[in-house]
Design a protein around this motif. Structure first.
Motif, PDB file in Angstrom:
ATOM      1  N   TYR A  16     -38.214  19.142 -21.451  1.00  0.00           N
ATOM      2  CA  TYR A  16     -39.635  18.883 -21.217  1.00  0.00           C
ATOM      3  C   TYR A  16     -39.865  18.655 -19.723  1.00  0.00           C
ATOM      4  CZ  TYR A  16     -44.298  16.835 -21.790  1.00  0.00           C
ATOM      5  OH  TYR A  16     -45.643  16.581 -21.721  1.00  0.00           O
ATOM      6  N   ALA A  17     -40.975  19.186 -19.225  1.00  0.00           N
ATOM      7  CA  ALA A  17     -41.284  19.018 -17.808  1.00  0.00           C
ATOM      8  C   ALA A  17     -42.754  18.723 -17.619  1.00  0.00           C
ATOM      9  CB  ALA A  17     -40.903  20.275 -17.029  1.00  0.00           C
ATOM     10  N   THR A  18     -43.056  17.770 -16.752  1.00  0.00           N
ATOM     11  CA  THR A  18     -44.424  17.556 -16.291  1.00  0.00           C
ATOM     12  C   THR A  18     -44.539  18.192 -14.908  1.00  0.00           C
ATOM     13  OG1 THR A  18     -43.850  15.388 -15.359  1.00  0.00           O
ATOM     14  CG2 THR A  18     -44.712  15.438 -17.599  1.00  0.00           C
ATOM     15  N   VAL A  19     -45.598  18.979 -14.717  1.00  0.00           N
ATOM     16  CA  VAL A  19     -45.766  19.749 -13.485  1.00  0.00           C
ATOM     17  C   VAL A  19     -47.236  19.725 -13.054  1.00  0.00           C
ATOM     18  CG1 VAL A  19     -43.761  21.239 -13.748  1.00  0.00           C
ATOM     19  CG2 VAL A  19     -45.875  21.829 -14.921  1.00  0.00           C
ATOM     20  N   PRO A  20     -47.811  18.549 -12.759  1.00  0.00           N
ATOM     21  CA  PRO A  20     -49.225  18.495 -12.385  1.00  0.00           C
ATOM     22  C   PRO A  20     -49.494  19.311 -11.117  1.00  0.00           C
ATOM     23  CG  PRO A  20     -48.115  16.415 -11.897  1.00  0.00           C
ATOM     24  CD  PRO A  20     -47.170  17.224 -12.715  1.00  0.00           C
ATOM     25  N   GLY A  21     -50.535  20.119 -11.162  1.00  0.00           N
ATOM     26  CA  GLY A  21     -50.886  20.939 -10.016  1.00  0.00           C
ATOM     27  C   GLY A  21     -50.325  22.336 -10.059  1.00  0.00           C
ATOM     28  N   ALA A  22     -49.426  22.621 -10.997  1.00  0.00           N
ATOM     29  CA  ALA A  22     -48.880  23.979 -11.114  1.00  0.00           C
ATOM     30  C   ALA A  22     -49.928  24.894 -11.738  1.00  0.00           C
ATOM     31  CB  ALA A  22     -47.617  23.982 -11.949  1.00  0.00           C
ATOM     32  N   THR A  23     -50.078  26.074 -11.186  1.00  0.00           N
ATOM     33  CA  THR A  23     -51.020  27.051 -11.750  1.00  0.00           C
ATOM     34  C   THR A  23     -50.331  28.040 -12.681  1.00  0.00           C
ATOM     35  OG1 THR A  23     -50.715  28.465  -9.804  1.00  0.00           O
ATOM     36  CG2 THR A  23     -52.539  26.892  -9.751  1.00  0.00           C
ATOM     37  N   GLY A  24     -49.022  27.995 -12.736  1.00  0.00           N
ATOM     38  CA  GLY A  24     -48.274  28.890 -13.614  1.00  0.00           C
ATOM     39  C   GLY A  24     -46.797  28.583 -13.538  1.00  0.00           C
ATOM     40  N   SER A  84     -31.466  23.979 -18.259  1.00  0.00           N
ATOM     41  CA  SER A  84     -32.908  24.185 -18.345  1.00  0.00           C
ATOM     42  C   SER A  84     -33.371  24.637 -16.968  1.00  0.00           C
ATOM     43  CB  SER A  84     -33.642  22.904 -18.753  1.00  0.00           C
ATOM     44  OG  SER A  84     -33.254  22.496 -20.050  1.00  0.00           O
ATOM     45  N   ALA A  85     -34.015  25.802 -16.914  1.00  0.00           N
ATOM     46  CA  ALA A  85     -34.445  26.391 -15.653  1.00  0.00           C
ATOM     47  C   ALA A  85     -35.973  26.446 -15.625  1.00  0.00           C
ATOM     48  CB  ALA A  85     -33.863  27.789 -15.498  1.00  0.00           C
ATOM     49  N   LEU A  86     -36.554  25.780 -14.650  1.00  0.00           N
ATOM     50  CA  LEU A  86     -38.005  25.673 -14.537  1.00  0.00           C
ATOM     51  C   LEU A  86     -38.485  26.402 -13.288  1.00  0.00           C
ATOM     52  CD1 LEU A  86     -40.682  24.223 -15.513  1.00  0.00           C
ATOM     53  CD2 LEU A  86     -40.089  22.438 -13.850  1.00  0.00           C
ATOM     54  N   GLU A 109     -32.200  14.122 -16.179  1.00  0.00           N
ATOM     55  CA  GLU A 109     -33.504  14.207 -15.525  1.00  0.00           C
ATOM     56  C   GLU A 109     -33.347  14.762 -14.119  1.00  0.00           C
ATOM     57  OE1 GLU A 109     -37.456  11.411 -14.748  1.00  0.00           O
ATOM     58  OE2 GLU A 109     -35.479  10.479 -14.924  1.00  0.00           O
ATOM     59  N   GLN A 110     -34.308  15.589 -13.717  1.00  0.00           N
ATOM     60  CA  GLN A 110     -34.413  16.108 -12.363  1.00  0.00           C
ATOM     61  C   GLN A 110     -35.850  15.870 -11.913  1.00  0.00           C
ATOM     62  OE1 GLN A 110     -32.401  16.974  -9.812  1.00  0.00           O
ATOM     63  NE2 GLN A 110     -31.852  19.080 -10.300  1.00  0.00           N
ATOM     64  N   ALA A 111     -36.030  14.911 -11.009  1.00  0.00           N
ATOM     65  CA  ALA A 111     -37.370  14.564 -10.545  1.00  0.00           C
ATOM     66  C   ALA A 111     -37.450  14.791  -9.039  1.00  0.00           C
ATOM     67  CB  ALA A 111     -37.700  13.113 -10.879  1.00  0.00           C
ATOM     68  N   ALA A 169     -41.054  22.233  -2.436  1.00  0.00           N
ATOM     69  CA  ALA A 169     -41.520  22.575  -1.090  1.00  0.00           C
ATOM     70  C   ALA A 169     -42.965  23.058  -1.108  1.00  0.00           C
ATOM     71  CB  ALA A 169     -40.612  23.640  -0.479  1.00  0.00           C
ATOM     72  N   THR A 170     -43.432  23.496  -2.274  1.00  0.00           N
ATOM     73  CA  THR A 170     -44.820  23.948  -2.398  1.00  0.00           C
ATOM     74  C   THR A 170     -45.766  22.812  -2.802  1.00  0.00           C
ATOM     75  OG1 THR A 170     -44.378  24.630  -4.678  1.00  0.00           O
ATOM     76  CG2 THR A 170     -44.136  26.308  -2.966  1.00  0.00           C
ATOM     77  N   GLY A 171     -45.241  21.588  -2.893  1.00  0.00           N
ATOM     78  CA  GLY A 171     -46.084  20.419  -3.132  1.00  0.00           C
ATOM     79  C   GLY A 171     -46.328  20.061  -4.573  1.00  0.00           C
ATOM     80  N   ILE A 172     -45.532  20.593  -5.513  1.00  0.00           N
ATOM     81  CA  ILE A 172     -45.709  20.287  -6.935  1.00  0.00           C
ATOM     82  C   ILE A 172     -44.723  19.197  -7.349  1.00  0.00           C
ATOM     83  CG2 ILE A 172     -45.617  21.189  -9.292  1.00  0.00           C
ATOM     84  CD1 ILE A 172     -46.243  23.950  -8.134  1.00  0.00           C
ATOM     85  N   PRO A 173     -45.201  18.043  -7.828  1.00  0.00           N
ATOM     86  CA  PRO A 173     -44.283  17.035  -8.357  1.00  0.00           C
ATOM     87  C   PRO A 173     -43.737  17.479  -9.715  1.00  0.00           C
ATOM     88  CG  PRO A 173     -46.546  16.293  -8.598  1.00  0.00           C
ATOM     89  CD  PRO A 173     -46.605  17.592  -7.859  1.00  0.00           C
ATOM     90  N   VAL A 174     -42.425  17.525  -9.821  1.00  0.00           N
ATOM     91  CA  VAL A 174     -41.755  18.007 -11.032  1.00  0.00           C
ATOM     92  C   VAL A 174     -40.910  16.886 -11.624  1.00  0.00           C
ATOM     93  CG1 VAL A 174     -39.956  19.553 -11.911  1.00  0.00           C
ATOM     94  CG2 VAL A 174     -41.692  20.424 -10.332  1.00  0.00           C
ATOM     95  N   ASP A 175     -41.027  16.682 -12.933  1.00  0.00           N
ATOM     96  CA  ASP A 175     -40.136  15.772 -13.657  1.00  0.00           C
ATOM     97  C   ASP A 175     -39.604  16.541 -14.866  1.00  0.00           C
ATOM     98  OD1 ASP A 175     -38.711  13.679 -14.643  1.00  0.00           O
ATOM     99  OD2 ASP A 175     -40.428  12.408 -15.110  1.00  0.00           O
ATOM    100  N   LEU A 176     -38.370  17.028 -14.736  1.00  0.00           N
ATOM    101  CA  LEU A 176     -37.737  17.858 -15.764  1.00  0.00           C
ATOM    102  C   LEU A 176     -36.683  17.023 -16.483  1.00  0.00           C
ATOM    103  CD1 LEU A 176     -37.060  20.586 -17.140  1.00  0.00           C
ATOM    104  CD2 LEU A 176     -35.663  21.135 -15.120  1.00  0.00           C
TER     105      LEU A 176
END
Length: 201
Positions: free
Chosen positions: A82-90, A178-180, A40-42, A46-53
């Motif tokens: 699998y990654a959760t990326v709330p707030g990501a536009t792309g 895994s590269a996000l 896991e990488q949580a 720097a752009t303010g997106i919480p990432v949980d990979l």
């Protein structure tokens, strides 16, 4: 951080000289099942997106050569990135394996049947033959998927995806990556998650 630069640095110590071929079917023989730990990488970019990979359910089934040739072996690989990326536009999620060999007996690297990345390349390319010097790595791409902003998540699952190593006269090793990449109105950021290295024989 550039994702592929990170991939290359993560495996710079693996000597390579092998042919890696994608297999579409199972492999018979005296198999060795290698269960691998989840990762896991949580973080918040720097752009303010919480990432949980995460990577879960990863296993490798290692098989000897059907021709009883010590320079050839196969592996069937399974797992879920699998990654959760709330707030990501792309953005995109890419997953695959770094594969290396101790001794070069193949005269180069041949790839077939899928999209691959060379260590020097910054983008996917179809290459029927790639020459690698000792100390290089083969980056075998299993899949890439675009983030759905409405879902705020992205995932790639693979089951019994096969690779065949040929021309490898020494110790061979592989490692998942895994590269996000995520974007929003403040810019883009990249996160890479590596799996544990394991022997391919």
């Amino acid at each position: 951080m550039r994702v592929l630069d990170g991939v290359g640095r993560g495996a710079a110590g693996i000597g390579v000289g092998l042919a890696v071929l994608m297999l579409g079917c199972g492999v018979a023989g005296a198999d060795t099942v290698v269960p691998l730990p989840a990762g896991e990488q949580a973080l918040t970019t720097a752009t303010g997106i919480p990432v949980d990979l995460t990577r879960t359910g990863e296993t490798a089934i290692i098989s000897p050569s059907l021709a009883a040739n010590g320079m050839s072996r196969t592996a069937q690989l399974s797992g879920t990135a699998y990654a959760t990326v709330p707030g990501a536009t792309g953005g995109t999620l890419e997953t695959g394996y770094l594969v290396g060999c101790q001794v070069d007996l193949s005269g180069g690297l041949s790839l077939g049947g899928d999209v691959y990345l060379s260590p020097e390349s910054m983008s996917p390319e179809l290459n029927p033959s790639i020459k690698l010097v000792p100390g290089g790595v083969a980056v075998v791409k299993f899949g890439s998927k675009t983030i759905d902003p409405a879902a705020g998540a992205v995932g790639i699952a693979y089951r019994n995806r096969g690779i065949q190593l040929s021309g490898c006269g020494g110790f061979a090793e592989a490692r998942a990556y895994s590269a996000l990449t995520v974007t929003n109105d403040k810019g883009s950021a990249e996160v890479t998650l590596y799996g544990d290295p394991f022997s391919v024989g």
